[in-house]
Write a protein that holds these residues in place. Structure first.
Motif, PDB file in Angstrom:
ATOM      1  N   ILE A 118      15.964 -48.674  51.044  1.00  0.00           N
ATOM      2  CA  ILE A 118      15.173 -47.854  50.115  1.00  0.00           C
ATOM      3  C   ILE A 118      15.713 -46.425  50.060  1.00  0.00           C
ATOM      4  O   ILE A 118      15.696 -45.784  49.004  1.00  0.00           O
ATOM      5  N   LYS A 119      16.239 -45.930  51.174  1.00  0.00           N
ATOM      6  CA  LYS A 119      16.797 -44.570  51.191  1.00  0.00           C
ATOM      7  C   LYS A 119      17.956 -44.455  50.204  1.00  0.00           C
ATOM      8  O   LYS A 119      18.092 -43.455  49.496  1.00  0.00           O
ATOM      9  N   ASP A 120      18.783 -45.485  50.147  1.00  0.00           N
ATOM     10  CA  ASP A 120      19.896 -45.503  49.188  1.00  0.00           C
ATOM     11  C   ASP A 120      19.370 -45.587  47.759  1.00  0.00           C
ATOM     12  O   ASP A 120      19.868 -44.902  46.856  1.00  0.00           O
ATOM     13  N   VAL A 121      18.385 -46.463  47.550  1.00  0.00           N
ATOM     14  CA  VAL A 121      17.816 -46.656  46.210  1.00  0.00           C
ATOM     15  C   VAL A 121      17.265 -45.341  45.678  1.00  0.00           C
ATOM     16  O   VAL A 121      17.520 -44.950  44.529  1.00  0.00           O
ATOM     17  N   GLU A 122      16.508 -44.642  46.507  1.00  0.00           N
ATOM     18  CA  GLU A 122      15.895 -43.379  46.079  1.00  0.00           C
ATOM     19  C   GLU A 122      16.945 -42.294  45.861  1.00  0.00           C
ATOM     20  O   GLU A 122      16.842 -41.492  44.918  1.00  0.00           O
ATOM     21  N   ALA A 123      17.966 -42.269  46.700  1.00  0.00           N
ATOM     22  CA  ALA A 123      19.024 -41.265  46.559  1.00  0.00           C
ATOM     23  C   ALA A 123      19.816 -41.488  45.278  1.00  0.00           C
ATOM     24  O   ALA A 123      20.157 -40.531  44.569  1.00  0.00           O
ATOM     25  N   TYR A 124      20.086 -42.750  44.958  1.00  0.00           N
ATOM     26  CA  TYR A 124      20.852 -43.059  43.751  1.00  0.00           C
ATOM     27  C   TYR A 124      20.072 -42.696  42.494  1.00  0.00           C
ATOM     28  O   TYR A 124      20.628 -42.181  41.529  1.00  0.00           O
ATOM     29  N   ASN A 125      18.777 -42.947  42.508  1.00  0.00           N
ATOM     30  CA  ASN A 125      17.984 -42.824  41.283  1.00  0.00           C
ATOM     31  C   ASN A 125      17.223 -41.509  41.210  1.00  0.00           C
ATOM     32  O   ASN A 125      16.039 -41.482  40.904  1.00  0.00           O
ATOM     33  N   ASN A 126      17.920 -40.418  41.531  1.00  0.00           N
ATOM     34  CA  ASN A 126      17.369 -39.064  41.359  1.00  0.00           C
ATOM     35  C   ASN A 126      16.056 -38.842  42.099  1.00  0.00           C
ATOM     36  O   ASN A 126      15.194 -38.086  41.644  1.00  0.00           O
ATOM     37  N   GLY A 127      15.906 -39.523  43.220  1.00  0.00           N
ATOM     38  CA  GLY A 127      14.753 -39.270  44.065  1.00  0.00           C
ATOM     39  C   GLY A 127      13.466 -39.954  43.673  1.00  0.00           C
ATOM     40  O   GLY A 127      12.424 -39.714  44.289  1.00  0.00           O
ATOM     41  N   HIS A 128      13.483 -40.806  42.629  1.00  0.00           N
ATOM     42  CA  HIS A 128      12.273 -41.573  42.299  1.00  0.00           C
ATOM     43  C   HIS A 128      11.897 -42.417  43.517  1.00  0.00           C
ATOM     44  O   HIS A 128      12.712 -43.191  44.031  1.00  0.00           O
ATOM     45  N   LYS A 129      10.665 -42.270  43.978  1.00  0.00           N
ATOM     46  CA  LYS A 129      10.231 -42.951  45.191  1.00  0.00           C
ATOM     47  C   LYS A 129       9.920 -44.432  44.926  1.00  0.00           C
ATOM     48  O   LYS A 129       9.342 -44.776  43.894  1.00  0.00           O
ATOM     49  N   VAL A 130      10.315 -45.265  45.864  1.00  0.00           N
ATOM     50  CA  VAL A 130       9.973 -46.690  45.808  1.00  0.00           C
ATOM     51  C   VAL A 130       8.569 -46.820  46.391  1.00  0.00           C
ATOM     52  O   VAL A 130       8.387 -46.888  47.606  1.00  0.00           O
ATOM     53  N   THR A 131       7.569 -46.828  45.533  1.00  0.00           N
ATOM     54  CA  THR A 131       6.173 -46.856  45.965  1.00  0.00           C
ATOM     55  C   THR A 131       5.612 -48.272  46.041  1.00  0.00           C
ATOM     56  O   THR A 131       4.515 -48.475  46.556  1.00  0.00           O
ATOM     57  N   TYR A 132       6.346 -49.243  45.536  1.00  0.00           N
ATOM     58  CA  TYR A 132       5.870 -50.627  45.536  1.00  0.00           C
ATOM     59  C   TYR A 132       6.376 -51.362  46.784  1.00  0.00           C
ATOM     60  O   TYR A 132       7.405 -51.000  47.352  1.00  0.00           O
ATOM     61  N   PRO A 133       5.665 -52.400  47.225  1.00  0.00           N
ATOM     62  CA  PRO A 133       6.118 -53.162  48.399  1.00  0.00           C
ATOM     63  C   PRO A 133       7.296 -54.077  48.079  1.00  0.00           C
ATOM     64  O   PRO A 133       7.430 -54.550  46.945  1.00  0.00           O
ATOM     65  N   ILE A 134       8.127 -54.308  49.073  1.00  0.00           N
ATOM     66  CA  ILE A 134       9.223 -55.278  48.970  1.00  0.00           C
ATOM     67  C   ILE A 134       9.008 -56.321  50.065  1.00  0.00           C
ATOM     68  O   ILE A 134       8.937 -55.978  51.250  1.00  0.00           O
ATOM     69  N   ALA A 135       8.871 -57.556  49.676  1.00  0.00           N
ATOM     70  CA  ALA A 135       8.598 -58.640  50.628  1.00  0.00           C
ATOM     71  C   ALA A 135       9.889 -59.137  51.279  1.00  0.00           C
ATOM     72  O   ALA A 135      10.958 -59.119  50.665  1.00  0.00           O
ATOM     73  N   ALA A 136       9.763 -59.579  52.520  1.00  0.00           N
ATOM     74  CA  ALA A 136      10.880 -60.150  53.266  1.00  0.00           C
ATOM     75  C   ALA A 136      10.750 -61.673  53.313  1.00  0.00           C
ATOM     76  O   ALA A 136       9.639 -62.207  53.327  1.00  0.00           O
ATOM     77  N   ASP A 137      11.888 -62.345  53.327  1.00  0.00           N
ATOM     78  CA  ASP A 137      11.881 -63.809  53.370  1.00  0.00           C
ATOM     79  C   ASP A 137      13.084 -64.305  54.175  1.00  0.00           C
ATOM     80  O   ASP A 137      13.933 -65.026  53.660  1.00  0.00           O
ATOM     81  N   PRO A 138      13.153 -63.921  55.461  1.00  0.00           N
ATOM     82  CA  PRO A 138      14.338 -64.265  56.251  1.00  0.00           C
ATOM     83  C   PRO A 138      14.540 -65.770  56.433  1.00  0.00           C
ATOM     84  O   PRO A 138      15.673 -66.217  56.650  1.00  0.00           O
ATOM     85  N   ASN A 139      13.469 -66.548  56.337  1.00  0.00           N
ATOM     86  CA  ASN A 139      13.599 -68.002  56.478  1.00  0.00           C
ATOM     87  C   ASN A 139      13.875 -68.703  55.151  1.00  0.00           C
ATOM     88  O   ASN A 139      14.009 -69.922  55.101  1.00  0.00           O
ATOM     89  N   LYS A 140      13.900 -67.932  54.075  1.00  0.00           N
ATOM     90  CA  LYS A 140      14.233 -68.443  52.739  1.00  0.00           C
ATOM     91  C   LYS A 140      13.291 -69.562  52.288  1.00  0.00           C
ATOM     92  O   LYS A 140      13.712 -70.530  51.649  1.00  0.00           O
ATOM     93  N   GLU A 141      12.026 -69.389  52.637  1.00  0.00           N
ATOM     94  CA  GLU A 141      11.010 -70.344  52.204  1.00  0.00           C
ATOM     95  C   GLU A 141      10.261 -69.842  50.979  1.00  0.00           C
ATOM     96  O   GLU A 141       9.907 -70.615  50.097  1.00  0.00           O
ATOM     97  N   ILE A 142      10.011 -68.522  50.942  1.00  0.00           N
ATOM     98  CA  ILE A 142       9.231 -67.956  49.836  1.00  0.00           C
ATOM     99  C   ILE A 142       9.975 -68.103  48.519  1.00  0.00           C
ATOM    100  O   ILE A 142       9.381 -68.450  47.491  1.00  0.00           O
TER     101      ILE A 142
END
Length: 219
Positions: free
Chosen positions: A82-106
């Motif tokens: 997210i730090k990279d995403v925000e830095a690239y996009n002029n500081g727009h904050k990522v305010t939404y959740p990002i889900a994880a799926d390490p087992n690749k089931e979701i």
């Protein structure tokens, strides 16, 4: 597209996200929700896409739309990325959740598996998929893009506007429609009903078939 698709109820999964654990139906609540997957953290196209989602977040919120990202990386990876995403996009904050799926089931249950790509171990990877889910928890629209093609957020805004209008009025939006353009009245609406439902008037297009099915109006 096999699996979960338009008209299906999204499963009420519990997912781990950058905002903690959430259950999908509780998160959606009575809002429209964009659930979108990306192939991997720390990749170029995905970074531009999540940055654009962040830039459009206020617009989506004003439309009553929530956002939920998803990939198979873990939450710690998401938080670092997210730090990279925000830095690239002029500081727009990522305010939404990002889900994880390490087992690749979701990704399987949400029909977000890339049909062609595999990781180095031969396991499935997420497609560049996007579901728009309604307050009734049903899929209203789905996009599926290859990993090489980033999504257009203006198109996502356009289709949400279309879905909102179609849910409120008995109309549909024609080809190349954009907000402010005329819409078409549903064929299920009779002429008498149309006069009552659309007092602002409508234009019945004169076609060779003389069938009065193409009626434009404004809403």
């Amino acid at each position: 597209m096999p699996g979960l698709t338009i008209g299906d109820t999204i499963p009420n999964l519990e997912v781990e996200t950058t905002h903690g654990k959430i259950k999908l139906h509780d998160y959606i609540d009575d809002s429209y929700t964009i659930v979108f997957s990306h192939p991997a953290d720390f990749t170029p196209v995905c970074t531009t896409e999540l940055g654009m989602m962040a830039a459009y977040a206020d617009k989506f919120e004003k439309m009553g739309v929530k956002l939920l990202g998803l990939s198979c990386d873990d939450t710690q990876s998401h938080k670092e990325w997210i730090k990279d995403v925000e830095a690239y996009n002029n500081g727009h904050k990522v305010t939404y959740p990002i889900a994880a799926d390490p087992n690749k089931e979701i990704i399987k249950q949400l029909n977000m598996v890339d049909p062609d790509e595999k990781d180095s171990s031969g396991n499935p990877v997420p497609s560049r998929a996007l579901h728009i889910v309604g307050p009734d928890k049903k899929i209203k629209l789905s996009f599926l893009y290859p990993a090489t093609t980033g999504r257009n957020m203006d198109e996502v805004v356009r289709v949400i506007e279309s879905l909102h209008k179609a849910a409120k009025h008995k109309i549909a939006t024609p080809a190349n429609w954009k907000p402010g353009d005329p819409v078409v009245i549903s064929p299920s609406v009779s002429e008498d009903e149309a006069k009552q439902m659309f007092p602002q008037g409508y234009k019945n297009v004169d076609l060779p078939s003389k069938k009065g099915y193409l009626r434009f109006t404004s809403v």
